[in-house]
Write an enzyme that holds these catalytic residues in place. Sequence first.
Site, PDB file in Angstrom:
ATOM      1  N   CYS A  65       0.787  -1.220   0.000  1.00  0.00           N
ATOM      2  CA  CYS A  65       0.000   0.000   0.000  1.00  0.00           C
ATOM      3  C   CYS A  65       0.827   1.282   0.000  1.00  0.00           C
ATOM      4  O   CYS A  65       0.569   2.194  -0.779  1.00  0.00           O
ATOM      5  CB  CYS A  65      -0.980  -0.006   1.154  1.00  0.00           C
TER       6      CYS A  65
ATOM      7  N   HIS B 226      -2.856   0.630   6.691  1.00  0.00           N
ATOM      8  CA  HIS B 226      -2.974   0.863   5.255  1.00  0.00           C
ATOM      9  C   HIS B 226      -2.576   2.297   4.953  1.00  0.00           C
ATOM     10  O   HIS B 226      -2.533   3.146   5.837  1.00  0.00           O
ATOM     11  CB  HIS B 226      -4.437   0.606   4.840  1.00  0.00           C
TER      12      HIS B 226
ATOM     13  N   ASP C 268      -7.600   4.934  -3.798  1.00  0.00           N
ATOM     14  CA  ASP C 268      -6.731   3.902  -3.239  1.00  0.00           C
ATOM     15  C   ASP C 268      -6.091   3.120  -4.367  1.00  0.00           C
ATOM     16  O   ASP C 268      -6.692   2.207  -4.931  1.00  0.00           O
ATOM     17  CB  ASP C 268      -7.547   2.963  -2.336  1.00  0.00           C
TER      18      ASP C 268
END
Lengths: 659, 321
Positions: free
Chosen positions: A408, A452, A468
């Site tokens: 991430c 994250h 994202d």
Amino acid sequence: MRVQDREPLSRSLLSALIILLVAAAVPHFFHLHLWITLFFLASVALRVASMVRPELLPGKLLLFLLAVAGLVNVTLNYPVLFSGETAIALMTSMVGLKLLEINTRRDLFIVVFIGYFLLATQFLFNQDMWMVGYVILLTAALTGVLLENSRHRPSGNPIKTYWKSLALLLQALPVMLVLFVFFPRLSGPIWSLDSPDISGITGLGDSITMGSISGLVLSPAVAFRVEFSGPKPAPPKRYWRGPILWDTDGRNWTRGKPLTNEPLVMKPNSPVIDYFITLEPSGRRWVMVLDLPKAVPEQAKVLGDFQVIRQKPIYDRIRYQASSWLFYNTGKITPEELKRGLQLPGNITQRMRHLVEEWKSVAANDLDVVNQALRHFRNEEFYYTLRPPLLSSNPVDQFMFESRRGFCEHFATSFTLLMRLAGIPSRVVTGYQGGEYNPLGDHLVVRQSDAHAWSEVWLPEAGWVRVDPTAAVAPERIERSFEFDTGLADGLLGAPIRFGNVHLGMVGNMLKQLRWGVDAVNASWHRWVLGYTEERQSRLMHMLGLDFLQGRRLGLAMVVFAAITVLLLGVAIWYKGRNRIDAVYADYLRFCSKLKHRGITRRDTEGPLDYLKRICRQRPDIKHGATQITQLYIKLRYSHSSGKNDQRSFHSMVRRFRP
Amino acid sequence: MTTTECDNVIDSTQLDMKDILDRILLTAGDIILGKEQVLRLAITCVLARGHLLIEDLPGVGKTTLAHLLARLLGMQYQRIQFTSDLLPADIIGVSIYDRGQEAFHFHPGPIFSQLVLADEINRATPKAQSALLEAMEERQVTVEGETRKLPQPFFVIATQNPSYQIGTFPLPESQLDRFLMRVQIGYPDTASERRLLAGKERREMLESITPCMDMQQLVSIQNMVDEVFVSDALLDYCQALLEFSRTSPRFHHGLSPRAGLALLRNARAWALLEGRDKVLPEDIQSVLTATVGHRLHSTSDTGVNEGDQLAQHLLESVPIP
């Protein structure tokens, strides 16, 4: 000192004591220095050896030298003197030595009480339910040793003794409950004055460096738990907002200066989600909320970039209520946000510029550029992995065009940087994503492994929008959480991650159920027992209509209450005891005390007839009455005819007696 | 039998018994002057069916007391003078070959008697002592494989010199324990001594004494001792005494349950002698020293009379509950 106190200790009791003391000390081993643990264990080993060969038991001088050695050991390993840790280390060392000193039953008492204390200190480090259970079991066992020690002969039935001591402890339960509810809570981290394990907590930091998070994801430790008052958001919507990172040098991302603007939300057009969060201590100031926060707890405030922070770092588990919007529009961008959202580091390469130019050339607006970028991540050979290869001085460039393996934070930071390059204000948001729903406890468990990072870009029509990039590469990451059962930790370098399999099989399901059950109990423990803070106590006092009992006054009230209780108990015991020595004797004692005021004191070893003789000699005038009383007393107390009538007349005779 | 009836029985015979006991005390008081307490203790011991040990210096009247008791109680008695060359056979008896009947014939020794006066018991060797002491405990003797019962009742009144005197074999604790009571006579006071010196020869006086009771009466009085009531309150006191002797550091070892039984037994007999049908704490106190004095040892061995001092300590330390 009684004779029995000096008797030598029986072998079995000594063994039991040694085992229990070691068990009481074991949890400390995990945070004590190795040398302290070794010193303790060596002392214990010496004691055990000397049970077989008594000549090994050190004499006074050697013991003294050992004590000095223990002291030196502690000072060498703990440079800070007066801290909790040092005290525990010192105590553990000396308890080991004390074992070498016990020979008689009396010594055992002392060591058992030290054992109790040692057990209590465990709570300085760990207040889990497990620890409480462990401490209770050991406390009962130590009490059992005390019980056994006070017998003339060993009972030979340790189980029975253990039950007995458990029953004894059970009797203390009401007192424990009263103390728990009413004993004044101390606000502030008194336990955590030198909380050593906060620094050891893995969790979000307030900066990220590419390649620094891969360890975090492996930690199954709970970050926080969420209970939703209403409907739960769908898994892809469970973004828990943490620190927002603005500033970068191309490798590190940091928060930089806080924004000066007020948080602003335009036209919130979605239902509000209400929830409670129980946050584990992190040692940080920020508080987790669902993206995007609407109402936050009292002691916290929302910053301009919607980060929620508290006044003080969180060293204790806290529980708070908050509410959030799932859909929102933050409206206009401030000049400060615009400036900081477009900052670029110095290490932009030509390849990056080309890529962005390429996107821009085919895009009609900013939203298109974003979509182009996401498409790029999806279509090119990017992999989501927990073991990314190490990156050199220009990680973004290297990641985008060479390694293309990361998780991430690689995706989020690279994406954000590229957006800035394209002239779109953007920032990195860190926090947690997802969480496992526990149907037994009806709450969501968010673990450190759910940490994250994602991006937010500012678009003219929508305001700050969450993007994202990880979801473009590995949508499973967003929809499911990691399964620790699937051998996550030993993935090869750069190997694509496997996400949890839906079909776990019967055993797997049972294990999962068990884990949920444990987690649910743990959550209740945290909520109802550990979460009973000063704030809750004062709320309870308010509900009981005892508002005036706060803080110091509550303490005072406790002391007064305890004093009255003890007094009442004392009176009750005295009253009961008075009834037990029969009424006749009590009356006789009254007769004696009446004579005492006249100077004829009965010695307590003097029989009634001898006393009567003395009375008659000293006071011939009361001979008649005293003789009558004494004779009736002898009849009532020492012969087998004891009529109620006689008792009554004896009582009145004594009352009428006027020496 | 109801409680009331029982009371009456005691009451009716009590007059009779009281009379007898008073007479005994009176007569005895004429011979042993100024020692009423000792006489009472000695009689108590007999009433409680126990063996009596009289310990004191030579010449204070031990043997006279023993003789006196034997005569007063009207028992058939034998005296054994213990010496260092005394053999068990001299006490128990021997089998002698009878040429006429061509068989061994047992000649009973002096122990086959209702009352045995064992004079200066600690002058004999332990072997001879134990022959006597075995008989005391078992109330029977075994000679050449044959067990012979001793007469009923059977009493031993033993006298001994203080063990620090030369030429003595002190009795071991286990054997001392067989005596229900140990009394010491001590020197007479001045007035009594004057009467003694001015009076007749004691031995002559003893000759002229007529028994105050017969065997039947003695047995019935002994049975009455069992009837004397002991209340819970008194048992509490008794137990407190025992407990104290077991926990106090001054005592080398505590009193045994047998000592506790002996204490109660003596207290009952004492109470009866005082004309009571129940035991009072005073009764316990009166017999305590004589009952436990020879059973106690202090942790610091001071030697002389330590048992009696301990008994006194016990008396002064344990409150009456």
